[in-house]
Design a protein around this motif. Structure first.
Motif, PDB file in Angstrom:
ATOM      1  N   UNK A 180      -7.605 -24.780   3.580  1.00  0.00           N
ATOM      2  CA  UNK A 180      -7.516 -24.121   4.886  1.00  0.00           C
ATOM      3  C   UNK A 180      -8.818 -24.354   5.655  1.00  0.00           C
ATOM      4  N   UNK A 181      -8.900 -25.523   6.268  1.00  0.00           N
ATOM      5  CA  UNK A 181     -10.138 -25.931   6.922  1.00  0.00           C
ATOM      6  C   UNK A 181     -10.452 -25.054   8.136  1.00  0.00           C
ATOM      7  N   UNK A 197      -7.670 -15.301   4.252  1.00  0.00           N
ATOM      8  CA  UNK A 197      -7.362 -16.667   3.827  1.00  0.00           C
ATOM      9  C   UNK A 197      -7.550 -16.873   2.334  1.00  0.00           C
ATOM     10  N   UNK A 198      -8.512 -16.174   1.745  1.00  0.00           N
ATOM     11  CA  UNK A 198      -8.764 -16.332   0.311  1.00  0.00           C
ATOM     12  C   UNK A 198      -7.693 -15.653  -0.538  1.00  0.00           C
ATOM     13  N   UNK A 199      -7.006 -14.653   0.020  1.00  0.00           N
ATOM     14  CA  UNK A 199      -6.008 -13.905  -0.741  1.00  0.00           C
ATOM     15  C   UNK A 199      -4.610 -14.506  -0.631  1.00  0.00           C
ATOM     16  N   UNK A 200      -4.353 -15.255   0.424  1.00  0.00           N
ATOM     17  CA  UNK A 200      -3.022 -15.807   0.629  1.00  0.00           C
ATOM     18  C   UNK A 200      -2.831 -17.102  -0.166  1.00  0.00           C
ATOM     19  N   UNK A 201      -1.566 -17.555  -0.233  1.00  0.00           N
ATOM     20  CA  UNK A 201      -1.244 -18.769  -0.959  1.00  0.00           C
ATOM     21  C   UNK A 201      -2.033 -19.958  -0.417  1.00  0.00           C
ATOM     22  N   UNK A 202      -2.371 -20.865  -1.303  1.00  0.00           N
ATOM     23  CA  UNK A 202      -3.068 -22.071  -0.862  1.00  0.00           C
ATOM     24  C   UNK A 202      -2.045 -23.093  -0.374  1.00  0.00           C
TER      25      UNK A 202
END
Length: 276
Positions: A180-181, A197-202
Motif C-alpha cells: 500500500x504505497x 492500513x496496517x490492520x487491513x488485508x494486504x
C-alpha cells in the motif's frame, strides 16, 4: 494577500509554495509541448535533436535542478527571501521535467507513450501530494523533529519522542510490505491512516501476502476478491485521468484498460522459497 502573509510567508513556506507552483507550471507546459509535438502541429517547436540525437527533457530538468540546487546552497546564509523563492520555483520546474520522464529513467528505455509511461504520472501525483501536505502544515515523522527533542523537558520525554517516531516508521514499513504505497506515503503525515492500513488485508501480490497468506488460502482468496472489487473504480479513474493528461481520454478505453490492468496485477503472490 492576508492568507499568503499569515499562512505561507510567516511560516517560512514561501519557497515551498514557489516550488509547487513551478512544479505544476513546468508539468503542464511540458505535457502541452509533447502533445503538440505528437500532434505534429507545424507552428510548435519540435524535439531538440542536435546531430540527429533526441535530447529528452529529463536532461534539461537535471540541469535546472543542479543549477538551482547549487544556487540555493550558495545563497542559503546571505540570500534574500525572494531569491530563495525564485530558485525554489526553478527547482520545481526542473523536478517536473525529470519526473515527467520518470518511467524512462526507471525502465531505461523510451516508454513515454507506452503503458509503462503511466509510472511518470504516478510519480508526479506523489510529488504533488507530498508537497501539498507539507504546505498545509503536515510534517512526516514530526516526533523526530530535532528541535522538539532538544527542547523536551527531560531525557525520558526525549526518549519517548524517539520511540514513538520509530514505532511510526515500523508501522509504515508494515504498510509498505502490504503493498500500500499511497497509504504509506500519506500515513507518514497522518498516523491514523497508517494504523488502519496496517490492520487491513494486504494486497495479494505483496511481500506480506507472500509471507503470510500463501499458507492460508481463504485469506488469499479474500485479498484477491477485495483487490479486484475495491481497486476497480480507483484504477478506472486513474487511467482516465492519466489519459486526460497524456492524450485524449475515453470512458470506454478506461473501462477496458481497467480490466486488463486488474487481470495482470491481481495475482496471488508466489510462496516464499524454502530454506531447505
Amino acid at each position: 494577500m492576508r492568507w499568503l502573509n499569515h499562512e505561507i510567508i510567516e511560516h517560512g513556506h514561501l519557497p515551498l509554495l514557489c516550488f509547487l507552483l513551478g512544479f505544476l507550471g513546468g508539468f503542464v507546459l511540458i505535457r502541452l509541448s509533447v502533445r503538440m509535438i505528437r500532434a505534429q502541429v507545424k507552428w510548435w517547436p519540435g524535439n531538440v535533436t542536435p546531430g540527429g540525437r533526441h535530447i529528452h527533457h529529463v536532461v534539461f530538468g537535471i540541469v535546472l535542478m543542479v543549477v538551482s540546487g547549487i544556487s540555493l546552497i550558495a545563497v542559503y546564509e546571505d540570500g534574500s527571501r525572494d531569491t530563495g523563492a525564485a530558485l525554489a520555483a526553478l527547482f520545481g520546474i526542473g523536478s517536473a521535467l525529470v519526473l515527467d520522464e520518470f518511467a524512462l529513467i526507471f525502465y531505461l528505455k523510451d516508454v513515454y507513450w507506452a503503458e509503462q509511461g503511466r509510472a511518470s504520472v504516478d510519480a508526479v501525483f506523489a510529488a504533488v501530494a507530498a508537497t501539498g501536505l507539507l504546505l498545509l502544515g503536515f510534517h512526516p515523522l514530526e516526533m523526530l523533529n530535532v528541535t522538539d527533542i532538544r527542547h523536551a523537558p527531560d531525557t525520558w520525554v526525549r526518549v519517548g519522542f524517539v520511540v514513538v517516531a520509530l514505532l511510526h516508521l515500523a508501522v509504515c514499513a508494515v504498510v509498505l510490505a502490504k503493498g500500500k504505497i499511497w497509504t504509506g506515503l500519506i500515513g507518514l503525515f497522518f498516523a491514523p491512516i497508517l494504523l488502519i492500513g496496517s490492520l487491513r488485508l494486504s494486497r495479494p501480490g505483496s511481500p506480506w501476502a507472500r509471507w503470510r497468506y500463501t499458507s492460508h488460502p481463504k485469506k488469499m482468496e479474500r485479498a484477491l476478491r477485495r483487490e479486484r472489487n475495491v481497486r476497480r473504480p480507483a484504477v478506472r479513474a486513474k487511467i482516465y485521468l492519466q489519459d486526460l493528461i497524456a492524450g485524449k481520454p475515453s470512458v470506454d478505453h478506461a473501462m477496458s484498460a481497467t480490466e486488463d490492468v486488474l487481470d495482470r496485477i491481481v495475482q496471488p503472490a508466489a510462496a516464499p522459497i524454502s530454506a531447505d
